[in-house]
Scaffold this motif. Structure first.
Motif, PDB file in Angstrom:
ATOM      1  N   LYS A  84     -24.802 -38.467  30.375  1.00  0.00           N
ATOM      2  CA  LYS A  84     -25.797 -39.531  30.199  1.00  0.00           C
ATOM      3  C   LYS A  84     -25.954 -39.893  28.727  1.00  0.00           C
ATOM      4  O   LYS A  84     -25.948 -41.061  28.344  1.00  0.00           O
ATOM      5  N   LEU A  85     -26.098 -38.849  27.901  1.00  0.00           N
ATOM      6  CA  LEU A  85     -26.305 -39.069  26.472  1.00  0.00           C
ATOM      7  C   LEU A  85     -25.082 -39.743  25.846  1.00  0.00           C
ATOM      8  O   LEU A  85     -25.209 -40.658  25.034  1.00  0.00           O
ATOM      9  N   THR A  86     -23.889 -39.289  26.247  1.00  0.00           N
ATOM     10  CA  THR A  86     -22.658 -39.845  25.688  1.00  0.00           C
ATOM     11  C   THR A  86     -22.510 -41.322  26.068  1.00  0.00           C
ATOM     12  O   THR A  86     -22.226 -42.166  25.211  1.00  0.00           O
ATOM     13  N   LEU A  87     -22.730 -41.637  27.327  1.00  0.00           N
ATOM     14  CA  LEU A  87     -22.593 -43.038  27.759  1.00  0.00           C
ATOM     15  C   LEU A  87     -23.593 -43.919  27.019  1.00  0.00           C
ATOM     16  O   LEU A  87     -23.281 -45.037  26.608  1.00  0.00           O
ATOM     17  N   LEU A  88     -24.789 -43.387  26.821  1.00  0.00           N
ATOM     18  CA  LEU A  88     -25.837 -44.131  26.114  1.00  0.00           C
ATOM     19  C   LEU A  88     -25.432 -44.399  24.666  1.00  0.00           C
ATOM     20  O   LEU A  88     -25.551 -45.525  24.161  1.00  0.00           O
ATOM     21  N   LEU A  89     -24.943 -43.372  23.983  1.00  0.00           N
ATOM     22  CA  LEU A  89     -24.676 -43.484  22.546  1.00  0.00           C
ATOM     23  C   LEU A  89     -23.285 -44.040  22.249  1.00  0.00           C
ATOM     24  O   LEU A  89     -22.975 -44.341  21.103  1.00  0.00           O
ATOM     25  N   ASN A  90     -22.452 -44.233  23.272  1.00  0.00           N
ATOM     26  CA  ASN A  90     -21.178 -44.928  23.051  1.00  0.00           C
ATOM     27  C   ASN A  90     -21.413 -46.407  22.782  1.00  0.00           C
ATOM     28  O   ASN A  90     -20.518 -47.102  22.324  1.00  0.00           O
ATOM     29  N   ASP A  91     -22.610 -46.897  23.072  1.00  0.00           N
ATOM     30  CA  ASP A  91     -22.925 -48.313  22.868  1.00  0.00           C
ATOM     31  C   ASP A  91     -23.723 -48.471  21.573  1.00  0.00           C
ATOM     32  O   ASP A  91     -24.876 -48.029  21.484  1.00  0.00           O
ATOM     33  N   PRO A  92     -23.109 -49.094  20.536  1.00  0.00           N
ATOM     34  CA  PRO A  92     -23.791 -49.222  19.235  1.00  0.00           C
ATOM     35  C   PRO A  92     -25.147 -49.930  19.344  1.00  0.00           C
ATOM     36  O   PRO A  92     -26.046 -49.653  18.554  1.00  0.00           O
ATOM     37  N   ALA A  93     -25.302 -50.826  20.314  1.00  0.00           N
ATOM     38  CA  ALA A  93     -26.592 -51.531  20.462  1.00  0.00           C
ATOM     39  C   ALA A  93     -27.701 -50.539  20.818  1.00  0.00           C
ATOM     40  O   ALA A  93     -28.846 -50.682  20.360  1.00  0.00           O
ATOM     41  N   ASN A  94     -27.372 -49.540  21.621  1.00  0.00           N
ATOM     42  CA  ASN A  94     -28.373 -48.530  21.967  1.00  0.00           C
ATOM     43  C   ASN A  94     -28.732 -47.673  20.759  1.00  0.00           C
ATOM     44  O   ASN A  94     -29.905 -47.321  20.571  1.00  0.00           O
ATOM     45  N   ILE A  95     -27.735 -47.341  19.937  1.00  0.00           N
ATOM     46  CA  ILE A  95     -28.013 -46.534  18.733  1.00  0.00           C
ATOM     47  C   ILE A  95     -28.964 -47.313  17.819  1.00  0.00           C
ATOM     48  O   ILE A  95     -29.932 -46.756  17.287  1.00  0.00           O
ATOM     49  N   GLU A  96     -28.703 -48.597  17.679  1.00  0.00           N
ATOM     50  CA  GLU A  96     -29.566 -49.437  16.846  1.00  0.00           C
ATOM     51  C   GLU A  96     -30.999 -49.423  17.371  1.00  0.00           C
ATOM     52  O   GLU A  96     -31.966 -49.327  16.606  1.00  0.00           O
ATOM     53  N   LEU A  97     -31.114 -49.479  18.679  1.00  0.00           N
ATOM     54  CA  LEU A  97     -32.445 -49.471  19.290  1.00  0.00           C
ATOM     55  C   LEU A  97     -33.164 -48.135  19.053  1.00  0.00           C
ATOM     56  O   LEU A  97     -34.365 -48.105  18.770  1.00  0.00           O
ATOM     57  N   PHE A  98     -32.418 -47.046  19.159  1.00  0.00           N
ATOM     58  CA  PHE A  98     -33.025 -45.741  18.862  1.00  0.00           C
ATOM     59  C   PHE A  98     -33.490 -45.682  17.409  1.00  0.00           C
ATOM     60  O   PHE A  98     -34.494 -45.064  17.094  1.00  0.00           O
ATOM     61  N   LYS A  99     -32.750 -46.347  16.508  1.00  0.00           N
ATOM     62  CA  LYS A  99     -33.110 -46.280  15.082  1.00  0.00           C
ATOM     63  C   LYS A  99     -34.314 -47.144  14.751  1.00  0.00           C
ATOM     64  O   LYS A  99     -35.088 -46.819  13.856  1.00  0.00           O
ATOM     65  N   THR A 100     -34.457 -48.269  15.445  1.00  0.00           N
ATOM     66  CA  THR A 100     -35.468 -49.236  15.007  1.00  0.00           C
ATOM     67  C   THR A 100     -36.456 -49.637  16.098  1.00  0.00           C
ATOM     68  O   THR A 100     -37.465 -50.271  15.792  1.00  0.00           O
ATOM     69  N   GLY A 101     -36.194 -49.297  17.354  1.00  0.00           N
ATOM     70  CA  GLY A 101     -36.996 -49.811  18.452  1.00  0.00           C
ATOM     71  C   GLY A 101     -38.328 -49.094  18.643  1.00  0.00           C
ATOM     72  O   GLY A 101     -38.585 -48.046  18.045  1.00  0.00           O
ATOM     73  N   THR A 102     -39.168 -49.676  19.490  1.00  0.00           N
ATOM     74  CA  THR A 102     -40.435 -49.051  19.868  1.00  0.00           C
ATOM     75  C   THR A 102     -40.187 -48.112  21.048  1.00  0.00           C
ATOM     76  O   THR A 102     -39.138 -48.168  21.702  1.00  0.00           O
ATOM     77  N   LEU A 103     -41.206 -47.294  21.339  1.00  0.00           N
ATOM     78  CA  LEU A 103     -41.078 -46.372  22.469  1.00  0.00           C
ATOM     79  C   LEU A 103     -40.855 -47.143  23.780  1.00  0.00           C
ATOM     80  O   LEU A 103     -40.055 -46.735  24.618  1.00  0.00           O
ATOM     81  N   ASP A 104     -41.525 -48.268  23.941  1.00  0.00           N
ATOM     82  CA  ASP A 104     -41.355 -49.078  25.153  1.00  0.00           C
ATOM     83  C   ASP A 104     -39.920 -49.584  25.289  1.00  0.00           C
ATOM     84  O   ASP A 104     -39.335 -49.555  26.374  1.00  0.00           O
ATOM     85  N   GLN A 105     -39.366 -50.060  24.170  1.00  0.00           N
ATOM     86  CA  GLN A 105     -37.983 -50.571  24.205  1.00  0.00           C
ATOM     87  C   GLN A 105     -37.008 -49.444  24.539  1.00  0.00           C
ATOM     88  O   GLN A 105     -36.056 -49.633  25.292  1.00  0.00           O
ATOM     89  N   ILE A 106     -37.265 -48.277  23.972  1.00  0.00           N
ATOM     90  CA  ILE A 106     -36.368 -47.145  24.198  1.00  0.00           C
ATOM     91  C   ILE A 106     -36.470 -46.644  25.639  1.00  0.00           C
ATOM     92  O   ILE A 106     -35.452 -46.417  26.302  1.00  0.00           O
ATOM     93  N   THR A 107     -37.695 -46.529  26.151  1.00  0.00           N
ATOM     94  CA  THR A 107     -37.815 -46.051  27.530  1.00  0.00           C
ATOM     95  C   THR A 107     -37.230 -47.081  28.505  1.00  0.00           C
ATOM     96  O   THR A 107     -36.731 -46.712  29.568  1.00  0.00           O
ATOM     97  N   ALA A 108     -37.236 -48.351  28.122  1.00  0.00           N
ATOM     98  CA  ALA A 108     -36.650 -49.382  28.984  1.00  0.00           C
ATOM     99  C   ALA A 108     -35.134 -49.189  29.125  1.00  0.00           C
ATOM    100  O   ALA A 108     -34.607 -49.284  30.240  1.00  0.00           O
ATOM    101  N   ILE A 109     -34.424 -48.872  28.023  1.00  0.00           N
ATOM    102  CA  ILE A 109     -32.968 -48.669  28.171  1.00  0.00           C
ATOM    103  C   ILE A 109     -32.668 -47.370  28.906  1.00  0.00           C
ATOM    104  O   ILE A 109     -31.645 -47.241  29.545  1.00  0.00           O
ATOM    105  N   LEU A 110     -33.588 -46.422  28.805  1.00  0.00           N
ATOM    106  CA  LEU A 110     -33.360 -45.151  29.512  1.00  0.00           C
ATOM    107  C   LEU A 110     -33.488 -45.324  31.024  1.00  0.00           C
ATOM    108  O   LEU A 110     -32.906 -44.573  31.789  1.00  0.00           O
ATOM    109  N   LYS A 111     -34.245 -46.334  31.434  1.00  0.00           N
ATOM    110  CA  LYS A 111     -34.430 -46.559  32.874  1.00  0.00           C
ATOM    111  C   LYS A 111     -33.286 -47.329  33.503  1.00  0.00           C
ATOM    112  O   LYS A 111     -33.129 -47.337  34.707  1.00  0.00           O
ATOM    113  N   GLU A 112     -32.472 -47.995  32.635  1.00  0.00           N
ATOM    114  CA  GLU A 112     -31.459 -48.914  33.155  1.00  0.00           C
ATOM    115  C   GLU A 112     -30.473 -48.269  34.124  1.00  0.00           C
ATOM    116  O   GLU A 112     -30.063 -48.884  35.076  1.00  0.00           O
ATOM    117  N   ASP A 113     -30.078 -47.035  33.836  1.00  0.00           N
ATOM    118  CA  ASP A 113     -29.113 -46.434  34.762  1.00  0.00           C
ATOM    119  C   ASP A 113     -29.877 -45.634  35.778  1.00  0.00           C
ATOM    120  O   ASP A 113     -29.720 -45.458  36.844  1.00  0.00           O
TER     121      ASP A 113
END
Lengths: 88, 144
Positions: B115-144
């Protein structure tokens, strides 16, 4: 062909690397037996290629396998480039 | 399996050294009940003994230790550092995102790393982890 993915403990980092190395080799159409392990076990294992970080590569000097260094374990493009260069 | 539940994410962690950064992420595993204090200290000891090889991508560290050091459940937490910290990794310093991995010895461990690898293979997700809010981050975690 045997590929070892190597990290310090052999349980976390090397498993992530293995997943991405398997993905890349599949994309390249290369059949290989890919395993992951820790750096001290790797010294006693035979392999054609060892994929690891620059930090750990120094401890594996003298191993008969060709060493492939990857800096960003999540960058499939980098892993592909390094593996292609090693396989060429 | 406990994977980046909201209570396991600290987006404003303070750390001045790699040890403090590892403890900041490790504390989140302990507070969630996934690991013992002894596991956090084992992660720190592993860094001191084996170096920063677990800084496995630019700005991203994945400290971990062995199951027997005190893990109850396969788990991942995140401490985002307010001020990035140099871990001594030539290519990937300084570290901004510290994902503490509670290693388990079962199939959950592999599922969680996938799960972690698939998430972090996408640079857009890494950017979100670096700069996003908790809501934005929990939203990408729910996607799969």
């Amino acid at each position: 062909m045997k590929v070892l993915c190597v990290c310090g403990l052999g349980q976390g980092t090397s498993l992530i690397l293995r997943m991405n190395v398997e993905t890349v080799l599949r994309d390249l159409g290369v059949g290989a037996d890919v395993e992951h392990t820790d750096v001290s076990s790797a010294a006693g294992m035979s392999a054609d290629y060892i994929v690891t970080s620059n930090e750990l590569a120094q401890s594996l000097q003298g191993h008969s396998a060709q060493i492939v260094i990857v800096n960003n374990y999540f960058d499939l493009a980098e892993i592909k480039e390094r593996l292609q260069a090693a396989l060429a | 399996m406990k994977f980046l539940e909201p209570a396991m994410i600290d987006l404003a962690a303070n750390a001045a050294t790699p040890e403090e950064a590892i403890r900041a992420a490790g504390r989140l595993l302990v507070e969630s009940g996934a690991a013992e204090d002894s596991y956090v200290e084992a992660m720190v000891a592993s860094y001191e003994a084996k170096g920063p090889y677990f800084v496995l991508a630019p700005h991203i560290a994945l400290p971990h230790a062995k199951t027997e050091d005190g893990v109850h459940e396969a788990s991942v937490s995140l401490a985002r550092l307010q001020e990035p910290v140099a871990f001594g990794h030539k290519a990937n310093d300084p570290v901004k995102l510290v994902f503490a991995l509670g290693s388990a010895s079962n199939a959950d461990h592999i599922a969680l790393l996938r799960k972690l690898t698939l998430l972090l293979n996408d640079p857009a997700n890494i950017e979100l982890f670096k700069t996003g809010t908790l809501d934005q981050i929990t939203a990408i975690l729910k996607e799969d």
